[in-house]
Write an enzyme that holds these catalytic residues in place. Structure first.
Site, PDB file in Angstrom:
ATOM      1  N   ASN A 283      47.662  48.039  35.577  1.00 18.47           N
ATOM      2  CA  ASN A 283      48.564  48.296  36.695  1.00 18.47           C
ATOM      3  C   ASN A 283      49.614  47.203  36.784  1.00 18.47           C
ATOM      4  OD1 ASN A 283      47.287  50.689  37.613  1.00 18.47           O
ATOM      5  ND2 ASN A 283      45.681  49.459  38.543  1.00 18.47           N
ATOM      6  N   CYS A 284      50.657  47.496  37.543  1.00 21.13           N
ATOM      7  CA  CYS A 284      51.771  46.582  37.758  1.00 21.13           C
ATOM      8  C   CYS A 284      51.229  45.207  38.164  1.00 21.13           C
ATOM      9  CB  CYS A 284      52.665  47.152  38.856  1.00 21.13           C
ATOM     10  SG  CYS A 284      54.138  46.183  39.183  1.00 21.13           S
ATOM     11  N   PRO A 285      51.726  44.169  37.587  1.00 24.62           N
ATOM     12  CA  PRO A 285      52.895  44.040  36.713  1.00 24.62           C
ATOM     13  C   PRO A 285      52.552  43.961  35.226  1.00 24.62           C
ATOM     14  CG  PRO A 285      52.305  41.864  37.457  1.00 24.62           C
ATOM     15  CD  PRO A 285      51.276  42.836  38.052  1.00 24.62           C
TER      16      PRO A 285
END
Length: 75
Positions: free
Chosen positions: A13-15
């Site tokens: 997941n981000c980042p």
């Protein structure tokens, strides 16, 4: 389309997808093409912003609601 390198960031997941992409792009020559496969739905907008901020060309984005594929050309 000729793909020079592929990066699998599924499950991240981000980042992390952007950070791993940035690191790998640093190893590529100008004009080379990188395909990134992600599962984070937010990666669609993240990669658009990343391309705009860095100057790399976002050639293509596709998705099937499970996987999101981003194709970037290094500036």
């Amino acid at each position: 389309m000729n793909i020079d390198q592929e990066l699998d960031v599924r499950g991240l997941n981000c980042p992390m997808p952007i950070l791993k992409t940035k690191k790998l792009l640093g190893d590529l020559a100008s004009g080379q093409v990188l395909r990134v496969i992600a599962t984070d739905p937010g990666s669609l907008r993240d990669f658009q912003a990343f391309a705009k901020q860095t100057g790399h060309e976002l050639l293509e984005q596709t998705h099937n609601n499970v996987e999101f594929v981003h194709v970037l050309k290094k500036k």
